[in-house]
Scaffold this motif. Structure first.
Motif, PDB file in Angstrom:
ATOM      1  N   UNK A 161      -2.794   2.569  -2.917  1.00 39.73           N
ATOM      2  CA  UNK A 161      -3.300   3.520  -1.931  1.00 39.73           C
ATOM      3  C   UNK A 161      -4.795   3.286  -1.703  1.00 39.73           C
ATOM      4  N   UNK A 162      -5.239   3.639  -0.522  1.00 35.72           N
ATOM      5  CA  UNK A 162      -6.663   3.645  -0.206  1.00 35.72           C
ATOM      6  C   UNK A 162      -7.039   5.089   0.048  1.00 35.72           C
ATOM      7  N   UNK A 163      -8.117   5.529  -0.612  1.00 33.89           N
ATOM      8  CA  UNK A 163      -8.572   6.904  -0.490  1.00 33.89           C
ATOM      9  C   UNK A 163      -9.963   6.892   0.137  1.00 33.89           C
ATOM     10  N   UNK A 164     -10.138   7.717   1.150  1.00 34.43           N
ATOM     11  CA  UNK A 164     -11.439   7.885   1.803  1.00 34.43           C
ATOM     12  C   UNK A 164     -11.609   9.359   2.131  1.00 34.43           C
ATOM     13  N   UNK A 165     -12.725   9.903   1.734  1.00 34.49           N
ATOM     14  CA  UNK A 165     -12.979  11.318   2.005  1.00 34.49           C
ATOM     15  C   UNK A 165     -11.996  12.234   1.307  1.00 34.49           C
ATOM     16  N   UNK A 166     -11.478  11.808   0.171  1.00 34.93           N
ATOM     17  CA  UNK A 166     -10.534  12.627  -0.592  1.00 34.93           C
ATOM     18  C   UNK A 166      -9.118  12.632  -0.035  1.00 34.93           C
ATOM     19  N   UNK A 167      -8.842  11.789   0.954  1.00 40.55           N
ATOM     20  CA  UNK A 167      -7.511  11.730   1.558  1.00 40.55           C
ATOM     21  C   UNK A 167      -6.950  10.319   1.442  1.00 40.55           C
ATOM     22  N   UNK A 168      -5.637  10.230   1.331  1.00 37.57           N
ATOM     23  CA  UNK A 168      -4.972   8.931   1.336  1.00 37.57           C
ATOM     24  C   UNK A 168      -4.977   8.438   2.778  1.00 37.57           C
ATOM     25  N   UNK A 169      -5.647   7.317   3.012  1.00 35.49           N
ATOM     26  CA  UNK A 169      -5.735   6.770   4.370  1.00 35.49           C
ATOM     27  C   UNK A 169      -4.796   5.586   4.563  1.00 35.49           C
ATOM     28  N   UNK A 170      -4.302   5.025   3.447  1.00 34.59           N
ATOM     29  CA  UNK A 170      -3.351   3.921   3.536  1.00 34.59           C
ATOM     30  C   UNK A 170      -2.501   3.924   2.275  1.00 34.59           C
ATOM     31  N   UNK A 171      -1.223   3.655   2.420  1.00 30.87           N
ATOM     32  CA  UNK A 171      -0.297   3.532   1.291  1.00 30.87           C
ATOM     33  C   UNK A 171       0.598   2.344   1.584  1.00 30.87           C
ATOM     34  N   UNK A 172       0.668   1.424   0.638  1.00 32.46           N
ATOM     35  CA  UNK A 172       1.476   0.214   0.812  1.00 32.46           C
ATOM     36  C   UNK A 172       2.222  -0.092  -0.472  1.00 32.46           C
ATOM     37  N   UNK A 173       3.490  -0.390  -0.343  1.00 26.47           N
ATOM     38  CA  UNK A 173       4.251  -0.906  -1.481  1.00 26.47           C
ATOM     39  C   UNK A 173       3.897  -2.388  -1.587  1.00 26.47           C
ATOM     40  N   UNK A 174       3.249  -2.778  -2.671  1.00 28.28           N
ATOM     41  CA  UNK A 174       2.824  -4.169  -2.834  1.00 28.28           C
ATOM     42  C   UNK A 174       3.813  -4.971  -3.671  1.00 28.28           C
ATOM     43  N   UNK A 175       4.750  -4.270  -4.293  1.00 27.74           N
ATOM     44  CA  UNK A 175       5.809  -4.925  -5.061  1.00 27.74           C
ATOM     45  C   UNK A 175       7.053  -4.054  -4.956  1.00 27.74           C
ATOM     46  N   UNK A 176       8.161  -4.677  -4.612  1.00 23.36           N
ATOM     47  CA  UNK A 176       9.433  -3.961  -4.510  1.00 23.36           C
ATOM     48  C   UNK A 176      10.553  -4.992  -4.535  1.00 23.36           C
ATOM     49  N   UNK A 177      11.783  -4.559  -4.839  1.00 24.92           N
ATOM     50  CA  UNK A 177      12.895  -5.513  -4.963  1.00 24.92           C
ATOM     51  C   UNK A 177      13.130  -6.312  -3.681  1.00 24.92           C
ATOM     52  N   UNK A 178      13.194  -7.639  -3.829  1.00 27.43           N
ATOM     53  CA  UNK A 178      13.451  -8.544  -2.711  1.00 27.43           C
ATOM     54  C   UNK A 178      14.289  -9.735  -3.165  1.00 27.43           C
ATOM     55  N   UNK A 179      15.053  -9.562  -4.234  1.00 24.70           N
ATOM     56  CA  UNK A 179      15.802 -10.665  -4.833  1.00 24.70           C
ATOM     57  C   UNK A 179      17.014 -11.105  -4.020  1.00 24.70           C
ATOM     58  N   UNK A 180      17.642 -10.169  -3.350  1.00 26.05           N
ATOM     59  CA  UNK A 180      18.855 -10.514  -2.609  1.00 26.05           C
ATOM     60  C   UNK A 180      18.691 -10.136  -1.139  1.00 26.05           C
ATOM     61  N   UNK A 181      19.589 -10.629  -0.327  1.00 25.67           N
ATOM     62  CA  UNK A 181      19.586 -10.261   1.083  1.00 25.67           C
ATOM     63  C   UNK A 181      19.756  -8.768   1.266  1.00 25.67           C
TER      64      UNK A 181
END
Length: 147
Positions: free
Chosen positions: A76-96
């Motif tokens: 997450x990126x926090x600016x001014x005490x608020x979440x301004x961006x949230x990204x899943x940087x790792x998640x299951x991608x092993x199969x189709x």
């Protein structure tokens, strides 16, 4: 006689299908979410931070949450005490199947996190394990932001 054999075969097929159906057996509790503006950090969290001092603005990466299909990690990126961006940087991608499910679920979870400003977000239907892992890692990142 033929009708009995067909009915018996259909019944056996249905019973086999019912017993082979996988239900959710993951009993991992999801960390209770709380708004970014208050609360104490979890002692169990050891996420990484960058770009700012703990307890303030910056980028915070939550702990990887292990799920049945693989780990999920949120930044997450926090600016001014608020979440301004949230990204899943790792998640299951092993199969189709993982790719298909998570290509729809992850953007929705990212958006939910921005709207909720907490880890109390809705589970995405069809992506229960990813959703639960996302919530856990998101809470860990939020805890790190509290410093």
């Amino acid at each position: 006689m033929r009708r009995i054999a067909i009915a018996l075969a259909a019944t056996v097929s249905i019973v086999v299908l019912l017993f082979s159906y996988r239900t959710s057996t993951d009993q991992t509790p999801v960390a209770a979410g709380r708004p970014l503006g208050g609360g104490q950090p979890s002692a169990a969290a050891s996420p990484t931070t960058s770009g700012g001092a703990s307890g303030g603005d910056g980028t915070f990466t939550g702990d990887a949450a292990d799920t049945r299909y693989g780990p999920v990690r949120v930044r997450i990126t926090v600016a001014g005490g608020r979440i301004t961006d949230a990204q899943a940087v790792e998640y299951p991608q092993e199969s189709g199947r993982d790719v298909r499910i998570n290509s729809e679920a992850v953007p929705e979870l990212n958006q939910e996190a921005l709207q909720a400003q907490s880890a109390q977000i809705d589970t995405v239907s069809g992506a229960t394990y990813t959703s639960e892992g996302y919530q856990q890692s998101l809470q860990s990142a939020i805890d790190a932001a509290h410093g």
